[in-house]
Motif scaffolding. Sequence first.
Motif, PDB file in Angstrom:
ATOM      1  N   ASP A  11     -36.593 -24.386  27.479  1.00 41.96           N
ATOM      2  CA  ASP A  11     -35.358 -23.780  27.966  1.00 41.96           C
ATOM      3  C   ASP A  11     -34.297 -23.752  26.871  1.00 41.96           C
ATOM      4  OD1 ASP A  11     -33.787 -22.628  30.041  1.00 41.96           O
ATOM      5  OD2 ASP A  11     -32.740 -24.550  30.246  1.00 41.96           O
ATOM      6  N   ALA A  14     -35.335 -21.114  24.296  1.00 43.14           N
ATOM      7  CA  ALA A  14     -35.160 -19.750  24.793  1.00 43.14           C
ATOM      8  C   ALA A  14     -33.690 -19.343  24.779  1.00 43.14           C
ATOM      9  CB  ALA A  14     -35.730 -19.633  26.202  1.00 43.14           C
ATOM     10  N   LYS A  15     -32.819 -20.228  25.253  1.00 44.68           N
ATOM     11  CA  LYS A  15     -31.393 -19.894  25.271  1.00 44.68           C
ATOM     12  C   LYS A  15     -30.822 -19.819  23.862  1.00 44.68           C
ATOM     13  CE  LYS A  15     -30.616 -21.562  29.868  1.00 44.68           C
ATOM     14  NZ  LYS A  15     -30.096 -22.595  30.737  1.00 44.68           N
ATOM     15  N   GLY A  47     -38.511 -17.990  27.776  1.00 50.12           N
ATOM     16  CA  GLY A  47     -37.947 -18.254  29.101  1.00 50.12           C
ATOM     17  C   GLY A  47     -38.962 -18.041  30.200  1.00 50.12           C
TER      18      GLY A  47
END
Length: 68
Positions: A11, A14-15, A47
């Motif tokens: 996470d 991905a961000k 994601g």
Amino acid sequence: MDFPRATLYLDIAAKGLGLLGVALMIFGRDGWFFAGVVAVFLGVMLGGWNMLAGRRMRRRGWDGTRRG
């Protein structure tokens, strides 16, 4: 994904890629814009992998037993 923190790391990655890609698309010129597009695409793919890994972790218990 046997490692419970793996979804957290995915996470964050991905961000981070998404934010980096957006920044490159806004402030970059020529080739950097396309590098931003690729970074956003990779962030979206990570994601999606994160969502699948989280779904598998919820299906099993944290102790490795199947919930049903």
